[in-house]
Design a protein around this motif. Structure first.
Motif, PDB file in Angstrom:
ATOM      1  N   GLU A 273      59.916  84.663  60.846  1.00 32.63           N
ATOM      2  CA  GLU A 273      59.112  84.251  59.698  1.00 32.63           C
ATOM      3  C   GLU A 273      59.154  85.376  58.657  1.00 32.63           C
ATOM      4  O   GLU A 273      59.907  86.335  58.786  1.00 32.63           O
ATOM      5  CB  GLU A 273      57.681  83.929  60.135  1.00 32.63           C
ATOM      6  CG  GLU A 273      57.338  82.433  60.096  1.00 32.63           C
ATOM      7  CD  GLU A 273      57.380  81.857  58.689  1.00 32.63           C
ATOM      8  OE1 GLU A 273      57.175  82.594  57.709  1.00 32.63           O
ATOM      9  OE2 GLU A 273      57.635  80.639  58.561  1.00 32.63           O
ATOM     10  N   LEU A 274      58.321  85.246  57.627  1.00 39.25           N
ATOM     11  CA  LEU A 274      58.425  86.121  56.458  1.00 39.25           C
ATOM     12  C   LEU A 274      58.329  87.604  56.806  1.00 39.25           C
ATOM     13  O   LEU A 274      59.156  88.411  56.389  1.00 39.25           O
ATOM     14  CB  LEU A 274      57.344  85.742  55.446  1.00 39.25           C
ATOM     15  CG  LEU A 274      57.303  86.563  54.164  1.00 39.25           C
ATOM     16  CD1 LEU A 274      58.583  86.401  53.361  1.00 39.25           C
ATOM     17  CD2 LEU A 274      56.095  86.148  53.313  1.00 39.25           C
TER      18      LEU A 274
ATOM     19  N   LEU B 232      59.498  92.884  55.098  1.00 37.16           N
ATOM     20  CA  LEU B 232      59.934  91.496  55.147  1.00 37.16           C
ATOM     21  C   LEU B 232      61.062  91.371  56.161  1.00 37.16           C
ATOM     22  O   LEU B 232      61.837  92.311  56.376  1.00 37.16           O
ATOM     23  CB  LEU B 232      60.440  91.028  53.782  1.00 37.16           C
ATOM     24  CG  LEU B 232      59.438  90.881  52.636  1.00 37.16           C
ATOM     25  CD1 LEU B 232      60.127  90.264  51.426  1.00 37.16           C
ATOM     26  CD2 LEU B 232      58.246  90.046  53.054  1.00 37.16           C
ATOM     27  N   SER B 233      61.173  90.207  56.791  1.00 35.01           N
ATOM     28  CA  SER B 233      62.285  89.982  57.701  1.00 35.01           C
ATOM     29  C   SER B 233      63.604  90.133  56.950  1.00 35.01           C
ATOM     30  O   SER B 233      63.713  89.722  55.791  1.00 35.01           O
ATOM     31  CB  SER B 233      62.198  88.581  58.311  1.00 35.01           C
ATOM     32  OG  SER B 233      61.096  88.486  59.187  1.00 35.01           O
TER      33      SER B 233
ATOM     34  N   TYR C 212      64.432  85.234  52.334  1.00 35.44           N
ATOM     35  CA  TYR C 212      63.132  85.793  51.990  1.00 35.44           C
ATOM     36  C   TYR C 212      63.238  86.735  50.796  1.00 35.44           C
ATOM     37  O   TYR C 212      62.340  86.773  49.935  1.00 35.44           O
ATOM     38  CB  TYR C 212      62.530  86.505  53.200  1.00 35.44           C
ATOM     39  CG  TYR C 212      62.284  85.581  54.361  1.00 35.44           C
ATOM     40  CD1 TYR C 212      61.558  84.400  54.203  1.00 35.44           C
ATOM     41  CD2 TYR C 212      62.790  85.861  55.625  1.00 35.44           C
ATOM     42  CE1 TYR C 212      61.337  83.541  55.262  1.00 35.44           C
ATOM     43  CE2 TYR C 212      62.570  85.011  56.695  1.00 35.44           C
ATOM     44  CZ  TYR C 212      61.853  83.845  56.504  1.00 35.44           C
ATOM     45  OH  TYR C 212      61.646  83.001  57.564  1.00 35.44           O
TER      46      TYR C 212
ATOM     47  N   ASN D 208      61.399  86.128  47.309  1.00 37.45           N
ATOM     48  CA  ASN D 208      60.582  87.197  46.738  1.00 37.45           C
ATOM     49  C   ASN D 208      60.994  87.476  45.294  1.00 37.45           C
ATOM     50  O   ASN D 208      60.147  87.564  44.397  1.00 37.45           O
ATOM     51  CB  ASN D 208      60.728  88.469  47.570  1.00 37.45           C
ATOM     52  CG  ASN D 208      59.974  89.638  46.977  1.00 37.45           C
ATOM     53  OD1 ASN D 208      58.764  89.746  47.115  1.00 37.45           O
ATOM     54  ND2 ASN D 208      60.688  90.526  46.291  1.00 37.45           N
TER      55      ASN D 208
ATOM     56  N   GLU E 283      51.835  87.428  51.734  1.00 36.56           N
ATOM     57  CA  GLU E 283      51.856  86.084  52.299  1.00 36.56           C
ATOM     58  C   GLU E 283      52.079  86.099  53.808  1.00 36.56           C
ATOM     59  O   GLU E 283      51.662  85.172  54.522  1.00 36.56           O
ATOM     60  CB  GLU E 283      52.954  85.255  51.619  1.00 36.56           C
ATOM     61  CG  GLU E 283      53.035  83.817  52.077  1.00 36.56           C
ATOM     62  CD  GLU E 283      54.270  83.116  51.557  1.00 36.56           C
ATOM     63  OE1 GLU E 283      54.673  82.112  52.185  1.00 36.56           O
ATOM     64  OE2 GLU E 283      54.847  83.569  50.542  1.00 36.56           O
ATOM     65  N   ALA E 284      52.723  87.152  54.317  1.00 34.00           N
ATOM     66  CA  ALA E 284      52.993  87.236  55.750  1.00 34.00           C
ATOM     67  C   ALA E 284      51.711  87.370  56.568  1.00 34.00           C
ATOM     68  O   ALA E 284      51.742  87.199  57.794  1.00 34.00           O
ATOM     69  CB  ALA E 284      53.923  88.415  56.046  1.00 34.00           C
TER      70      ALA E 284
ATOM     71  N   THR F 277      51.030  83.848  46.450  1.00 34.41           N
ATOM     72  CA  THR F 277      52.275  83.213  46.025  1.00 34.41           C
ATOM     73  C   THR F 277      52.155  82.609  44.631  1.00 34.41           C
ATOM     74  O   THR F 277      52.971  81.772  44.245  1.00 34.41           O
ATOM     75  CB  THR F 277      52.678  82.107  47.016  1.00 34.41           C
ATOM     76  OG1 THR F 277      51.600  81.176  47.124  1.00 34.41           O
ATOM     77  CG2 THR F 277      52.996  82.682  48.381  1.00 34.41           C
TER      78      THR F 277
END
Length: 492
Positions: A79-80, A143-144, A149, A153, A184-185, A243
């Motif tokens: 995920e994010l 971030l991943s 992502y 971003n 957001e994560a 977001t």
């Protein structure tokens, strides 16, 4: 999507062609709806669960790449944030033992990823927001490492043109700013999918909107962020603000936010897709080779990739989904209002309540939304996110009423009837809806337990806020392993 998506966004710059393609997809969807292009529904359901990773010190563990690389299970994906993963349960019918099968499969899969997490000196946690997160954790570097992502971003930050700010007033107040979407994560959710007939989609979406407040009040599980006690379901306010692509001037002009409750009851699924195209500029303008009109003329099933991608960047709390499985198109409601956790049993109880109640309300002769102003439904939703299980809502013929009273007196019997229409085995129906009933009678959900545990750690054990939150999260993670519903958890 990966690398191809990043390169397309980085080099094409041709949003006009993408916009035109999205409009063509929309026209094709309209034709399919007008010409009965959807087969009879099978009532398939789906569950997505977002999961946090925590280290031995109850801090977020930035280890998702390492953990997933050692896990042979296509149901899991990053995920994010590097401390997030997502699990997609295999879709199924809930008739008979379907809900029990979901629970067994999810528990087995979570044990497998937790085994891998422990090898990476971490563990999994099902919770709306990790209470030990700080602003230092939510930075671009965490971030991943996936191009999707980074592209998202860049698009959101570029559209905003300034820092993404958060200002949430709850029990306490939080003001923060970030130069990326990493905040957001902090939002991790449990999402339910329900495949519905095309000609009845509006009824199921409207029903989902009407009960969103009740869902979030009963399931609230995100009371803390950056050490502050905020809303019972802080994730609702945080997701909208973290977001938000609109600078202050566009907000003042009434431009819609991308995280959106909506503004009206609908008469067709087309209303939602058309609004998404009309109101929201594209974020990820990736063009495919499909000519959807030609595919449809030739008797095929178009994938409408551009419309689906655009739809995925408008974050409605109840999102319409067009998809094609094994060459067959279908529509489903994606219910996104609930946080992850506290236990798998709690999440399956939430799912049973949603599926049953949504079906029963959607099939009423005089639907609830015909008696409830849309603005009131939104006010109910925001009030429920703020106050959780103590919230009151406005409901047709009952006026202002406590959520728990509304559920016990009116909505639980309807949910029972709805699950019967799905053919759910009575034993599973009664067990899962019994969890909802006891949550209401005890007035205890995840948000209540977190706040009560933290308060006792501060007041009785004299821990400071930081230590109290770490202590609470450690106990939460241990109790979660039992799969006992949260209303049964001891506070001390």
């Amino acid at each position: 999507m990966g690398k191809a998506l990043f390169e397309a966004v980085a080099t094409s710059g041709d949003r006009s062609r993408y916009r035109e393609k999205v409009h063509r997809c929309l026209d094709v969807l309209a034709s399919m709806l007008n010409d009965a292009g959807f087969t009879e529904v099978r009532w398939m359901t789906g569950l997505e669960i977002e999961i946090n990773l925590m280290d031995a010190a109850a801090e977020p563990a930035m280890r998702n790449t390492e953990i997933l690389s050692n896990l042979v299970d296509p149901g899991f994906q990053p995920e994010l944030g590097q401390f997030n993963v997502e699990y997609n349960a295999a879709p199924r019918l809930i008739q008979g033992d379907g809900l029990a099968d979901y629970e067994c499969d999810i528990l087995d899969s979570l044990r497998a990823i937790d085994d891998q997490a422990r090898k990476a000196e971490s563990t999994i946690v099902l919770i709306g927001s990790l209470p030990t997160l700080t602003a230092d954790h939510l930075v671009l570097a965490n971030l991943s490492p996936h191009e999707r992502y980074r592209a998202l971003n860049d698009e959101i930050v570029g559209a905003r043109g300034e820092l993404l700010t958060v200002d949430i007033r709850g029990v306490e107040r939080l003001r923060a700013a970030n130069d990326s979407i990493a905040t957001e994560a902090a939002c991790t959710s449990a999402q339910f999918h329900l495949q519905v007939p095309a000609d009845r989609f509006a009824a199921y979406w409207n029903a989902s909107q009407a009960i969103a407040a009740v869902q979030v009040a009963l399931g609230a599980n995100s009371p803390f962020l950056f050490g502050r006690h905020l809303w019972a379901e802080t994730r609702v306010a945080l997701f909208q603000q973290a977001t938000d692509t609109r600078p202050e001037e566009l907000r003042a002009q009434g431009v819609r936010p991308r995280v959106w409750f909506g503004e009206r009851w609908i008469t067709s699924v087309f209303d939602l897709f058309e609004e998404n195209v009309r109101y929201f500029p594209p974020l990820l303008p990736v063009l495919g080779d499909e000519d959807p009109a030609r595919v449809l003329r030739d008797g095929g099933v178009p994938h409408l990739a551009e419309l689906r991608l655009h739809n995925g960047t408008v974050y409605r709390w109840n999102r319409p989904v067009y998809d094609v499985m094994e060459g067959v198109p279908h529509l489903r409601v994606e219910n996104r209002v609930l946080p992850s956790g506290p236990t798998v049993a709690d999440m399956l109880a939430n799912a049973a309540f949603y599926f049953g109640l949504c079906r029963r309300l959607a099939e009423q002769d005089r639907p609830v939304w015909s008696q409830l102003p849309f603005g009131t439904a939104e006010d109910n939703f925001l009030g429920a996110a703020r106050h959780g299980i103590e919230a009151t809502v406005v409901w047709p013929r009952l006026g202002e009423i406590g959520v728990t009273d509304l559920v016990l007196s009116t909505l639980l019997p309807l949910a029972h009837e709805g699950l019967d229409r799905f053919g759910v085995a009575p034993a599973h129906r009664d067990r899962l809806l019994g969890i909802i009933e006891q949550r209401c009678r005890t007035r205890r959900n995840g948000a209540w337990w977190q706040a009560a545990s933290m308060r006792r750690a501060e007041q009785r054990r004299h821990l400071d806020r930081t230590l109290a939150l770490h202590d609470m999260l450690t106990r939460y993670a241990a109790l979660q392993q039992s799969n006992d519903p949260v209303h049964t958890w001891p506070v001390e």
